[in-house]
Design a protein around this motif. Structure first.
Motif, PDB file in Angstrom:
ATOM      1  N   GLU A 253       0.385  12.079   9.322  1.00  0.00           N
ATOM      2  CA  GLU A 253       0.841  12.128   7.897  1.00  0.00           C
ATOM      3  C   GLU A 253       2.106  12.039   8.073  1.00  0.00           C
ATOM      4  O   GLU A 253       3.050  12.719   8.973  1.00  0.00           O
ATOM      5  N   PHE A 254       2.997  11.230   7.099  1.00  0.00           N
ATOM      6  CA  PHE A 254       4.357  11.221   7.057  1.00  0.00           C
ATOM      7  C   PHE A 254       4.740  11.261   5.690  1.00  0.00           C
ATOM      8  O   PHE A 254       3.976  10.485   4.974  1.00  0.00           O
ATOM      9  N   PRO A 255       5.669  12.140   5.345  1.00  0.00           N
ATOM     10  CA  PRO A 255       6.114  12.239   3.864  1.00  0.00           C
ATOM     11  C   PRO A 255       6.457  10.976   3.059  1.00  0.00           C
ATOM     12  O   PRO A 255       6.302  11.055   2.125  1.00  0.00           O
ATOM     13  N   TYR A 256       7.259  10.222   3.892  1.00  0.00           N
ATOM     14  CA  TYR A 256       7.794   8.852   3.280  1.00  0.00           C
ATOM     15  C   TYR A 256       6.954   7.876   3.724  1.00  0.00           C
ATOM     16  O   TYR A 256       7.273   6.686   3.168  1.00  0.00           O
ATOM     17  N   LEU A 257       5.685   7.922   3.896  1.00  0.00           N
ATOM     18  CA  LEU A 257       4.875   6.701   4.181  1.00  0.00           C
ATOM     19  C   LEU A 257       3.551   7.034   3.362  1.00  0.00           C
ATOM     20  O   LEU A 257       2.544   7.492   3.745  1.00  0.00           O
ATOM     21  N   GLN A 258       3.842   7.159   2.187  1.00  0.00           N
ATOM     22  CA  GLN A 258       2.727   7.416   1.141  1.00  0.00           C
ATOM     23  C   GLN A 258       2.373   6.083   0.223  1.00  0.00           C
ATOM     24  O   GLN A 258       2.928   5.412   0.126  1.00  0.00           O
ATOM     25  N   ALA A 259       1.076   6.086  -0.547  1.00  0.00           N
ATOM     26  CA  ALA A 259       0.834   5.113  -1.166  1.00  0.00           C
ATOM     27  C   ALA A 259       1.625   4.961  -2.373  1.00  0.00           C
ATOM     28  O   ALA A 259       1.823   6.077  -3.046  1.00  0.00           O
ATOM     29  N   VAL A 260       2.272   4.046  -2.612  1.00  0.00           N
ATOM     30  CA  VAL A 260       3.031   3.534  -3.716  1.00  0.00           C
ATOM     31  C   VAL A 260       2.650   2.192  -4.506  1.00  0.00           C
ATOM     32  O   VAL A 260       2.079   1.306  -3.656  1.00  0.00           O
ATOM     33  N   SER A 261       2.774   2.217  -5.798  1.00  0.00           N
ATOM     34  CA  SER A 261       2.376   0.965  -6.501  1.00  0.00           C
ATOM     35  C   SER A 261       3.282  -0.339  -5.938  1.00  0.00           C
ATOM     36  O   SER A 261       4.625   0.016  -5.614  1.00  0.00           O
ATOM     37  N   SER A 262       2.779  -1.741  -5.719  1.00  0.00           N
ATOM     38  CA  SER A 262       3.603  -2.587  -5.541  1.00  0.00           C
ATOM     39  C   SER A 262       3.190  -3.929  -6.335  1.00  0.00           C
ATOM     40  O   SER A 262       2.706  -4.660  -6.079  1.00  0.00           O
ATOM     41  N   PRO A 263       3.816  -3.917  -7.490  1.00  0.00           N
ATOM     42  CA  PRO A 263       3.556  -5.044  -8.501  1.00  0.00           C
ATOM     43  C   PRO A 263       4.346  -6.314  -8.025  1.00  0.00           C
ATOM     44  O   PRO A 263       5.108  -6.295  -7.409  1.00  0.00           O
ATOM     45  N   GLY A 264       3.663  -7.289  -8.533  1.00  0.00           N
ATOM     46  CA  GLY A 264       4.329  -8.698  -8.704  1.00  0.00           C
ATOM     47  C   GLY A 264       4.100  -9.529  -7.427  1.00  0.00           C
ATOM     48  O   GLY A 264       4.973 -10.240  -7.343  1.00  0.00           O
ATOM     49  N   GLU A 265       2.994  -9.068  -6.555  1.00  0.00           N
ATOM     50  CA  GLU A 265       2.756  -9.870  -5.514  1.00  0.00           C
ATOM     51  C   GLU A 265       1.785 -10.830  -5.795  1.00  0.00           C
ATOM     52  O   GLU A 265       1.456 -11.713  -4.903  1.00  0.00           O
ATOM     53  N   GLU A 266       1.524 -11.105  -6.929  1.00  0.00           N
ATOM     54  CA  GLU A 266       0.389 -12.183  -7.213  1.00  0.00           C
ATOM     55  C   GLU A 266       0.330 -13.465  -6.657  1.00  0.00           C
ATOM     56  O   GLU A 266      -0.399 -14.152  -6.108  1.00  0.00           O
ATOM     57  N   ASN A 267       1.897 -13.994  -6.401  1.00  0.00           N
ATOM     58  CA  ASN A 267       2.005 -15.386  -5.732  1.00  0.00           C
ATOM     59  C   ASN A 267       2.069 -15.399  -4.250  1.00  0.00           C
ATOM     60  O   ASN A 267       2.389 -16.433  -3.780  1.00  0.00           O
ATOM     61  N   ALA A 268       1.759 -14.161  -3.836  1.00  0.00           N
ATOM     62  CA  ALA A 268       1.692 -13.966  -2.273  1.00  0.00           C
ATOM     63  C   ALA A 268       0.772 -14.844  -1.400  1.00  0.00           C
ATOM     64  O   ALA A 268      -0.384 -15.149  -2.366  1.00  0.00           O
ATOM     65  N   VAL A 269       0.927 -15.500  -0.367  1.00  0.00           N
ATOM     66  CA  VAL A 269       0.048 -16.363   0.119  1.00  0.00           C
ATOM     67  C   VAL A 269      -1.423 -15.939   0.311  1.00  0.00           C
ATOM     68  O   VAL A 269      -2.263 -16.158   0.011  1.00  0.00           O
ATOM     69  N   HIS A 270      -1.269 -14.384   0.622  1.00  0.00           N
ATOM     70  CA  HIS A 270      -2.551 -13.613   1.067  1.00  0.00           C
ATOM     71  C   HIS A 270      -2.824 -12.666   0.238  1.00  0.00           C
ATOM     72  O   HIS A 270      -3.129 -11.644   0.525  1.00  0.00           O
TER      73      HIS A 270
END
Length: 325
Positions: free
Chosen positions: A189-206
Motif C-alpha cells: 500500500e502507498f497512500p499516493y498510489l491509489q485508483a483515480v479516474s483517467s478520462p479522455g484516453e479513448e484514442n489511445a493505441v491500446h
C-alpha cells in the motif's frame, strides 16, 4: 543696464540649472524605485533571467552491464524520447520529465533495482532510454528532440515527494479509464498510489484490445487440464477498486488478475471474458500495470488545459512538487 543684467542672469540659470533638472527627471523615469520593506518582510522580485537548471548526477547501466555517470537532464531527454510520444502536449511531456527524474533520483539514493544506484535502459525493468542520435536514426526529428529537451529544462530539478521522501514514481501507457491501487498489483500500500479516474484516453493505441485462444491454447497457457467446454470453466470473479480483475475462479482454481495477465500475456488486468464451444476471447482495457500516472491520461488532461503540476497532483494525490538544489 538693469534689464541687461537681468537677461544675463536668466541665461545663466537656464544654461546651468535647468539641464540638471531635466537629467534628473529623465534618470528617474529609467530607474525603478526600490521596493519598500518592513523588518522581516520577504520581497519577491520578478525573475527575468533564463531558466536555472539543476545539475544532478545519475548512473546509466548499459546493455553490457557497464555503468556510466551522466548529467540527469541529459539523460532525461533520452527517457522522454523513449517513453512518451513527443507529439503529446507540452504539459504532459513536463509531467513525464518530473516522474522520470523522481524515479531516477530515488534509484540513485536508495540503490534501485540493481543495487548500485544505476538505472538500465530496459523499460520493463527500469525506464526506456534512447540517445538523440539513435532517435534521429529511427526516424525522429530535430523538432521532437527539442520538445523533449525543452520539457526537461522547464522542470529541471523538480521531483515528487511524500512526507519529505521521494515517491515510488510509477507510470504506464494507458489505464482504460481508471488507474489501479498499488496494493492490488504489488500487494504493498502507498497512500499516493491509489485508483483515480483517467478520462479522455479513448484514442489511445491500446485503449481496448482483444486476444483469442482455442480451448487447447488456453489450457496450455494456464498449465492445466479443464473438463467440459470453455463456457463452463469461468466462475466467480472479484474486482479491484480500479476496475481490474482481483480474482477469477477458472475450473477449481482461484487466480489473481495479475497472475492471469502474466500467464496469458494480457496488456492489463482490466479485462472481460467471452467464450464459444472451443474458444476463449479476452478483451482488455488499457496497457500496463495501471499504477501511478497514465501517459495517455496525462496528455488528455493537458489537452483540456491542465498544467504539469495539476496532472501530477491528480495521479499522485497528496504528493508535493519540490525542486532539488
Amino acid at each position: 543696464m538693469r534689464t541687461l543684467t537681468r537677461d544675463i542672469l536668466t541665461a545663466l540659470f537656464m544654461g546651468l540649472v535647468v539641464p540638471g533638472i531635466v537629467l534628473n527627471i529623465a534618470a528617474g523615469r529609467m530607474t525603478e524605485p526600490e521596493p519598500e520593506t518592513n523588518p522581516g518582510e520577504t520581497v519577491t522580485v520578478p525573475q527575468t533571467s533564463p531558466l536555472q537548471t539543476v545539475a544532478l548526477p545519475m548512473l546509466l547501466r548499459g546493455d553490457d552491464g557497464t555503468v556510466t555517470e551522466m548529467d540527469m537532464d541529459d539523460y532525461l531527454v533520452g527517457v522522454v524520447l523513449a517513453e512518451m510520444p513527443v507529439s503529446f502536449e507540452t504539459e504532459a511531456l513536463k509531467a513525464q520529465a518530473v516522474v522520470a527524474r523522481t524515479y531516477t533520483q530515488k534509484a540513485y539514493e536508495t540503490g534501485g533495482k540493481h543495487g548500485d544506484g544505476s538505472v538500465c535502459t530496459n523499460a520493463s525493468c527500469c525506464q526506456g532510454y534512447v540517445t538523440e542520435a539513435d532517435y534521429l536514426a529511427r526516424g525522429g526529428t530535430e523538432a521532437g528532440v527539442e520538445r523533449a529537451r525543452s520539457a526537461v529544462a522547464a522542470t529541471s530539478g523538480y521531483v515528487l515527494t511524500y512526507e519529505g521522501e521521494l515517491i515510488e514514481a510509477t507510470y504506464f501507457s494507458c489505464s482504460g479509464g481508471s488507474t489501479e491501487d498499488a496494493a492490488a498489483v504489488w500487494g504493498t500500500e502507498f497512500p499516493y498510489l491509489q485508483a483515480v479516474s483517467s478520462p479522455g484516453e479513448e484514442n489511445a493505441v491500446h485503449y481496448r484490445d482483444t486476444v483469442s485462444f482455442t480451448a487447447e491454447q488456453f489450457q496450455q497457457a494456464l498449465g492445466v487440464s479443464l473438463e467440459g467446454t470453455p463456457d463452463s470453466w469461468f466462475r466467480a470473479v472479484t474486482y479491484t477498486d480500479g476496475g481490474g480483475i482481483d480474482t477469477m475462479t477458472i475450473g477449481d482454481t482461484v487466480y489473481r488478475g495479475t497472475q492471469l495477465r502474466s500467464l496469458l500475456g494480457l496488456r492489463s488486468t482490466a479485462f472481460s471474458v467471452s467464450t464459444t464451444e472451443d474458444t476463449v476471447t479476452i478483451t482488455t482495457r488499457g496497457y500496463g500495470h495501471r499504477v501511478g500516472m497514465s501517459q495517455y491520461g496525462a496528455d488528455a488532461m493537458a489537452v483540456t488545459g491542465s498544467t504539469f503540476s495539476e496532472i501530477l497532483a491528480h495521479y499522485y494525490p497528496g504528493t508535493t512538487l519540490e525542486k532539488l538544489s
